[in-house]
Enzyme design. Structure first.
Site, PDB file in Angstrom:
ATOM      1  N   ARG A 205     106.143  -3.530  -0.600  1.00 30.79           N
ATOM      2  CA  ARG A 205     104.873  -2.852  -0.307  1.00 30.79           C
ATOM      3  C   ARG A 205     104.615  -2.868   1.194  1.00 30.79           C
ATOM      4  O   ARG A 205     104.762  -3.907   1.847  1.00 30.79           O
ATOM      5  CB  ARG A 205     103.773  -3.621  -1.038  1.00 30.79           C
ATOM      6  CG  ARG A 205     102.424  -2.980  -1.006  1.00 30.79           C
ATOM      7  CD  ARG A 205     101.399  -3.876  -1.690  1.00 30.79           C
ATOM      8  NE  ARG A 205     101.489  -3.866  -3.136  1.00 30.79           N
ATOM      9  CZ  ARG A 205     100.902  -4.783  -3.921  1.00 30.79           C
ATOM     10  NH1 ARG A 205     100.228  -5.789  -3.390  1.00 30.79           N
ATOM     11  NH2 ARG A 205     101.010  -4.698  -5.225  1.00 30.79           N
TER      12      ARG A 205
ATOM     13  N   ARG B 228      95.057  -8.640   2.540  1.00 36.16           N
ATOM     14  CA  ARG B 228      95.982  -7.549   2.167  1.00 36.16           C
ATOM     15  C   ARG B 228      95.721  -6.297   3.010  1.00 36.16           C
ATOM     16  O   ARG B 228      94.899  -6.309   3.924  1.00 36.16           O
ATOM     17  CB  ARG B 228      95.789  -7.233   0.688  1.00 36.16           C
ATOM     18  CG  ARG B 228      95.995  -8.422  -0.247  1.00 36.16           C
ATOM     19  CD  ARG B 228      97.444  -8.815  -0.290  1.00 36.16           C
ATOM     20  NE  ARG B 228      97.712  -9.836  -1.297  1.00 36.16           N
ATOM     21  CZ  ARG B 228      98.039  -9.588  -2.569  1.00 36.16           C
ATOM     22  NH1 ARG B 228      98.070  -8.344  -3.010  1.00 36.16           N
ATOM     23  NH2 ARG B 228      98.314 -10.575  -3.394  1.00 36.16           N
TER      24      ARG B 228
ATOM     25  N   LYS C 189      94.531 -14.048  -3.115  1.00 40.09           N
ATOM     26  CA  LYS C 189      94.502 -12.836  -2.293  1.00 40.09           C
ATOM     27  C   LYS C 189      93.100 -12.528  -1.767  1.00 40.09           C
ATOM     28  O   LYS C 189      92.087 -12.969  -2.356  1.00 40.09           O
ATOM     29  CB  LYS C 189      95.021 -11.658  -3.110  1.00 40.09           C
ATOM     30  CG  LYS C 189      94.234 -11.414  -4.380  1.00 40.09           C
ATOM     31  CD  LYS C 189      94.748 -10.229  -5.186  1.00 40.09           C
ATOM     32  CE  LYS C 189      96.045 -10.499  -5.870  1.00 40.09           C
ATOM     33  NZ  LYS C 189      96.406  -9.473  -6.868  1.00 40.09           N
TER      34      LYS C 189
ATOM     35  N   LYS D  57      90.821  -9.128   0.048  1.00 40.97           N
ATOM     36  CA  LYS D  57      90.928  -7.679   0.257  1.00 40.97           C
ATOM     37  C   LYS D  57      89.752  -7.145   1.056  1.00 40.97           C
ATOM     38  O   LYS D  57      88.611  -7.481   0.759  1.00 40.97           O
ATOM     39  CB  LYS D  57      91.009  -6.988  -1.090  1.00 40.97           C
ATOM     40  CG  LYS D  57      92.243  -7.421  -1.872  1.00 40.97           C
ATOM     41  CD  LYS D  57      92.424  -6.675  -3.155  1.00 40.97           C
ATOM     42  CE  LYS D  57      93.801  -6.965  -3.727  1.00 40.97           C
ATOM     43  NZ  LYS D  57      94.015  -6.267  -4.996  1.00 40.97           N
TER      44      LYS D  57
ATOM     45  N   CYS E  30      97.915   2.395 -13.012  1.00 37.25           N
ATOM     46  CA  CYS E  30      98.794   1.459 -12.294  1.00 37.25           C
ATOM     47  C   CYS E  30     100.242   1.729 -12.722  1.00 37.25           C
ATOM     48  O   CYS E  30     100.469   2.413 -13.720  1.00 37.25           O
ATOM     49  CB  CYS E  30      98.392   0.024 -12.627  1.00 37.25           C
ATOM     50  SG  CYS E  30      98.791  -0.404 -14.336  1.00 37.25           S
TER      51      CYS E  30
ATOM     52  N   CYS F 280     106.395  -3.637 -13.612  1.00 41.05           N
ATOM     53  CA  CYS F 280     105.443  -4.735 -13.448  1.00 41.05           C
ATOM     54  C   CYS F 280     105.668  -5.832 -14.481  1.00 41.05           C
ATOM     55  O   CYS F 280     105.667  -5.571 -15.693  1.00 41.05           O
ATOM     56  CB  CYS F 280     104.014  -4.192 -13.569  1.00 41.05           C
ATOM     57  SG  CYS F 280     102.799  -5.502 -13.386  1.00 41.05           S
TER      58      CYS F 280
ATOM     59  N   CYS G 277      97.340  -3.927 -18.013  1.00 42.06           N
ATOM     60  CA  CYS G 277      96.886  -5.293 -18.278  1.00 42.06           C
ATOM     61  C   CYS G 277      95.469  -5.432 -17.712  1.00 42.06           C
ATOM     62  O   CYS G 277      94.964  -4.503 -17.080  1.00 42.06           O
ATOM     63  CB  CYS G 277      97.850  -6.303 -17.640  1.00 42.06           C
ATOM     64  SG  CYS G 277      97.597  -6.501 -15.868  1.00 42.06           S
TER      65      CYS G 277
ATOM     66  N   CYS H 154      94.347  -3.262 -11.483  1.00 39.20           N
ATOM     67  CA  CYS H 154      94.967  -2.671 -10.295  1.00 39.20           C
ATOM     68  C   CYS H 154      94.541  -1.224 -10.028  1.00 39.20           C
ATOM     69  O   CYS H 154      94.519  -0.800  -8.876  1.00 39.20           O
ATOM     70  CB  CYS H 154      96.486  -2.775 -10.397  1.00 39.20           C
ATOM     71  SG  CYS H 154      97.057  -4.477 -10.495  1.00 39.20           S
TER      72      CYS H 154
HETATM   73 FE1  SRM Z   1      97.518  -5.211  -8.337  1.00 36.65          FE
HETATM   74  C1  SRM Z   1      99.187  -7.992  -9.434  1.00 36.65           C
HETATM   75  C2  SRM Z   1     100.223  -3.386  -8.568  1.00 36.65           C
HETATM   76  C3  SRM Z   1      95.940  -2.907  -6.527  1.00 36.65           C
HETATM   77  C4  SRM Z   1      94.488  -6.785  -8.984  1.00 36.65           C
HETATM   78  N1  SRM Z   1      99.410  -5.654  -8.857  1.00 36.65           N
HETATM   79  C5  SRM Z   1      99.922  -6.853  -9.242  1.00 36.65           C
HETATM   80  C6  SRM Z   1     101.442  -6.769  -9.368  1.00 36.65           C
HETATM   81  C7  SRM Z   1     102.028  -7.134  -8.039  1.00 36.65           C
HETATM   82  C8  SRM Z   1     102.072  -7.561 -10.518  1.00 36.65           C
HETATM   83  C9  SRM Z   1     102.563  -8.957 -10.204  1.00 36.65           C
HETATM   84  O1  SRM Z   1     101.815  -9.781  -9.672  1.00 36.65           O
HETATM   85  O2  SRM Z   1     103.719  -9.219 -10.533  1.00 36.65           O
HETATM   86  C10 SRM Z   1     101.596  -5.253  -9.655  1.00 36.65           C
HETATM   87  C11 SRM Z   1     102.933  -4.634  -9.275  1.00 36.65           C
HETATM   88  C12 SRM Z   1     103.226  -3.461 -10.161  1.00 36.65           C
HETATM   89  C13 SRM Z   1     104.414  -2.679  -9.742  1.00 36.65           C
HETATM   90  O3  SRM Z   1     105.441  -2.707 -10.452  1.00 36.65           O
HETATM   91  O4  SRM Z   1     104.356  -2.009  -8.717  1.00 36.65           O
HETATM   92  C14 SRM Z   1     100.360  -4.706  -8.978  1.00 36.65           C
HETATM   93  N2  SRM Z   1      98.035  -3.548  -7.573  1.00 36.65           N
HETATM   94  C15 SRM Z   1      99.179  -2.867  -7.860  1.00 36.65           C
HETATM   95  C16 SRM Z   1      99.145  -1.463  -7.307  1.00 36.65           C
HETATM   96  C17 SRM Z   1     100.500  -0.951  -6.857  1.00 36.65           C
HETATM   97  C18 SRM Z   1      98.529  -0.539  -8.378  1.00 36.65           C
HETATM   98  C19 SRM Z   1      98.508   0.933  -8.080  1.00 36.65           C
HETATM   99  O5  SRM Z   1      98.455   1.677  -9.059  1.00 36.65           O
HETATM  100  O6  SRM Z   1      98.508   1.354  -6.955  1.00 36.65           O
HETATM  101  C20 SRM Z   1      98.104  -1.659  -6.178  1.00 36.65           C
HETATM  102  C21 SRM Z   1      98.712  -2.094  -4.876  1.00 36.65           C
HETATM  103  C22 SRM Z   1      97.658  -2.130  -3.805  1.00 36.65           C
HETATM  104  C23 SRM Z   1      98.162  -2.417  -2.417  1.00 36.65           C
HETATM  105  O7  SRM Z   1      98.699  -1.514  -1.775  1.00 36.65           O
HETATM  106  O8  SRM Z   1      97.958  -3.531  -1.936  1.00 36.65           O
HETATM  107  C24 SRM Z   1      97.283  -2.787  -6.769  1.00 36.65           C
HETATM  108  N3  SRM Z   1      95.560  -4.947  -7.791  1.00 36.65           N
HETATM  109  C25 SRM Z   1      95.110  -3.839  -7.135  1.00 36.65           C
HETATM  110  C26 SRM Z   1      93.693  -3.758  -7.207  1.00 36.65           C
HETATM  111  C27 SRM Z   1      92.819  -2.622  -6.669  1.00 36.65           C
HETATM  112  C28 SRM Z   1      92.328  -2.893  -5.281  1.00 36.65           C
HETATM  113  O9  SRM Z   1      92.753  -3.837  -4.629  1.00 36.65           O
HETATM  114  O10 SRM Z   1      91.473  -2.133  -4.830  1.00 36.65           O
HETATM  115  C29 SRM Z   1      93.276  -4.864  -7.930  1.00 36.65           C
HETATM  116  C30 SRM Z   1      91.816  -5.177  -8.334  1.00 36.65           C
HETATM  117  C31 SRM Z   1      90.984  -5.682  -7.222  1.00 36.65           C
HETATM  118  C32 SRM Z   1      91.109  -7.171  -7.115  1.00 36.65           C
HETATM  119  O11 SRM Z   1      91.997  -7.635  -6.402  1.00 36.65           O
HETATM  120  O12 SRM Z   1      90.343  -7.867  -7.785  1.00 36.65           O
HETATM  121  C33 SRM Z   1      94.460  -5.605  -8.278  1.00 36.65           C
HETATM  122  N4  SRM Z   1      96.931  -7.104  -9.038  1.00 36.65           N
HETATM  123  C34 SRM Z   1      95.637  -7.493  -9.279  1.00 36.65           C
HETATM  124  C35 SRM Z   1      95.667  -8.791  -9.910  1.00 36.65           C
HETATM  125  C36 SRM Z   1      94.436  -9.601 -10.369  1.00 36.65           C
HETATM  126  C37 SRM Z   1      93.946 -10.503  -9.306  1.00 36.65           C
HETATM  127  C38 SRM Z   1      92.882 -11.442  -9.819  1.00 36.65           C
HETATM  128  O13 SRM Z   1      91.766 -11.427  -9.359  1.00 36.65           O
HETATM  129  O14 SRM Z   1      93.182 -12.233 -10.716  1.00 36.65           O
HETATM  130  C39 SRM Z   1      97.026  -9.135 -10.065  1.00 36.65           C
HETATM  131  C40 SRM Z   1      97.581 -10.407 -10.693  1.00 36.65           C
HETATM  132  C41 SRM Z   1      97.710 -11.521  -9.721  1.00 36.65           C
HETATM  133  O15 SRM Z   1      97.420 -11.410  -8.547  1.00 36.65           O
HETATM  134  O16 SRM Z   1      98.109 -12.581 -10.192  1.00 36.65           O
HETATM  135  C42 SRM Z   1      97.792  -8.053  -9.508  1.00 36.65           C
END
Ligand code: SRM
Length: 560
Positions: free
Chosen positions: A73, A142, A210, A212, A432, A438, A477, A481
């Protein structure tokens, strides 16, 4: 400043890992250099995240064997890339990835399907293009988001530059990233500076989780501000940026069946003058660093600190750290969250074209060759700029009168019609990535939603609401995301072919949705929506949106 209370619960494994190797170097370089190693150790998997890399395996092939691959990323503040940088991303996706680029919900690009031998060359090339992946993942700040509409005024440009400044100011200082990926050598741990390294901002253990940050310029909420730990709402008076309202404590992540985890919208806390933006960003981050829960990763986000200690406490804590009082919140209002698609002329006279990207996946498919088309634009018009949006779309910006029609023609030759891009419903839907990349996904998302939207459109036409726009977001899930908890209709994966159904978000992304059905199977989705659409068509007030109707009628009924 308050003293953080010391918990008697044990620290999580991640805390011990970070504490043990604060350079975040792990043993990455050694494994990278070993051609026999297909993958990294589970400890290094955690360190790799801070470098912007996730170790994944192809879940479609799991029954046969584990096929390791990597997701990388970018750190792209505000999602802005020059044409030259875009070309590097495009090349690398073809050469080392699965031939696609995935625009993320935080304005970045992800490569999927990179095998281990491609990792080193890919990382080096990104850095050579003056972009990096440092801190795109991990327990750090991030990718910093910024308003999408290209710089059409001095104030907009200033906001973008502030976003970049905050992104730089909150970067970890470890030399490991540069050493491994740019110089191609293991970090020299004999060097005292590395042996005793403690990050000046993050300390030895970095953040509990994390973090943000996002910048927004009302009235457009195109970055989904309230979902962020830290938000800066630009206050522009008489065309001048005077400062920001500070927002804090948003986040989406939750777990099914765990009531202690929940999505939360950020609180708007107070006003700061523009020259204090970096100081305030650091202060908010260090509140998370010092008060976040390091004993439970599910409870470690800043949102829980705000929820449990209160906004008043949080404001005082930030004020004590920056040494000045935040002013009263200045008035602002959001009127939309969508991207501007099609051609638009900015106030500076330059043109920009918003292009809808189905599920954020830049790829070539049949007669629609978006990846090749964008590449041709980058090749032939080196002065343009590419902007990635939080709705997973892309904007070709900085276009002069002479180039506008030529770009339209280049895209058209690749099957991309700027004037007629897709239906309103498809444009309002995001998902997502989920399967097969994922590791956390419980259900399909990116691969399932487009077909489902076709079917939903069919049902809408049948019940007499064919021209409606409804924001739909799906995730595989409950981690949130694609921010389904802010959508008018949110689908949250529970298991193969099963989703939790959320309703009631709004058009400006300023209201949380609520659970409507704990579980719907795929076959039950259309009948469930049909019943709701029939009621909506009959009961809506003039101009009322589906999400507003759902919140007005279903929530009141539930409360009665
Ligand atoms: Fe996310 C974890 C994809 C935005 C909350 N997210 C993941 C992982 C890395 C899975 C992993 O940990 O193994 C996913 C990878 C999937 C893949 O195969 O690509 C993943 N997240 C994404 C993306 C690519 C979704 C998308 O459709 O674009 C986004 C990448 C953003 C970036 O460029 O940085 C993405 N993730 C978000 C958002 C939205 C936002 O930030 O505005 C959220 C919700 C906001 C938040 O953070 O609360 C989000 N992702 C999570 C979480 C839950 C965190 C928590 O509070 O518990 C996880 C799980 C974790 O971190 O353990 C996670």
């Amino acid at each position: 400043m308050s003293e953080p209370s010391i918990s008697d619960k044990p620290l999580t494994r991640n805390e011990l890992l970070k504490q043990g190797i604060p350079t975040l170097a792990g043993h990455i370089a050694a494994t990278l250099a070993d051609p026999a190693a297909e993958c990294f150790s589970s400890d290094d998997e955690q360190f790799l995240k801070f470098h912007g890399i996730y170790q994944q395996d192809d879940r479609d092939r799991r029954k046969i064997a584990k096929h390791y691959m990597f997701m990388i990323r970018g750190r792209i503040p505000g999602g802005v890339l020059s044409a030259a940088q875009y070309r590097v991303f495009d090349d690398l996706a073809t050469r080392h990835g699965n031939g696609t680029l995935r625009i993320t919900t935080r304005q970045s690009f992800q490569f999927h399907g990179v095998v281990k031998r491609g990792l080193g060359p890919l990382m080096k090339s990104i850095n050579d293009a003056l972009v990096d992946t440092l801190a795109a993942c991990g327990d750090v700040n991030r990718n910093v988001m910024a308003p999408v509409v290209p710089a059409i005024s001095a104030a907009r440009q200033e906001v973008y530059e502030d976003a970049r400044r905050v992104s730089e100011a909150l970067l970890p200082q470890t030399k490991a990233y540069h050493s491994i990926w740019v110089e191609g050598v293991q970090l020299n741990v004999e060097d005292a500076a590395n042996r005793e390294f403690v990050d000046p901002l993050y300390g030895k253990q970095y953040l509990p989780r994390k973090f943000k940050a996002a910048f927004v310029i009302p009235p457009s909420n195109d970055v989904d501000l309230y979902a962020n730990c830290l938000g800066f709402i630009a206050i522009i008076e008489d065309g001048r940026l005077v400062g920001y309202n500070l927002a804090a404590g948003g986040g989406m992540g939750r777990s099914h069946g765990n009531e202690a985890t929940y999505p939360r919208m950020a609180d708007v806390v107070g006003f700061l003058p523009k020259d204090k933006v970096v100081d305030v960003a650091r202060a908010v981050l260090t509140v998370h660093r010092d008060f976040g829960d390091r004993t439970d990763r599910k409870h470690a986000r800043l949102k829980y600190v705000l929820q449990e200690r209160g906004v008043g406490w949080f404001r005082s804590e930030v004020e004590a750290r920056v040494g000045f009082r935040l002013g009263p919140v200045r008035p602002f209002a959001f009127t939309s969250q969508s991207d501007l698609l099609g051609w638009h002329r900015g106030l500076d006279g330059r043109w920009f074209a918003g292009l809808w990207v189905d599920m954020g996946r830049v790829k070539d498919k049949d007669d629609q060759r978006l990846k090749a088309g964008l590449r041709a634009v980058a090749d032939q018009f080196p002065g343009v700029e590419f902007r990635l949006t939080a709705n997973q779309n892309i904007v070709v910006a900085n276009v002069d009168d002479a180039a506008k029609d030529a770009i339209t023609a280049v895209l058209m030759a690749h099957g991309v019609d700027v004037a007629r891009q897709s239906t309103r419903m498809h444009q309002a839907s995001i998902a997502c990535p989920a399967l097969p990349t994922c590791g956390l996904s419980l259900a399909e998302s990116e691969r399932y939603l487009p077909g489902l939207v076709d079917q939903i459109e069919g049902v809408m036409a049948e019940v007499g609401i064919p021209d409606e726009e409804i924001f739909i977001r799906m995730t595989g899930c409950p981690n949130g995301c694609a921010r389904p908890y802010m959508a008018e209709i949110g689908f949250v994966g529970k298991g193969p072919g099963r989703y939790q159904l959320w309703l009631g978000g709004n058009a400006t992304s300023t209201r949380l949705a609520r659970v409507h059905k704990e579980m719907v199977k795929e076959a039950e989705i259309l009948p469930e929506l049909r019943g709701l659409f029939v009621r909506f068509a009959a009961e809506r007030t003039p101009g009322e949106r589906f999400g507003d109707w759902a919140a007005r009628t279903l929530w009141t009924a539930a409360a009665a």
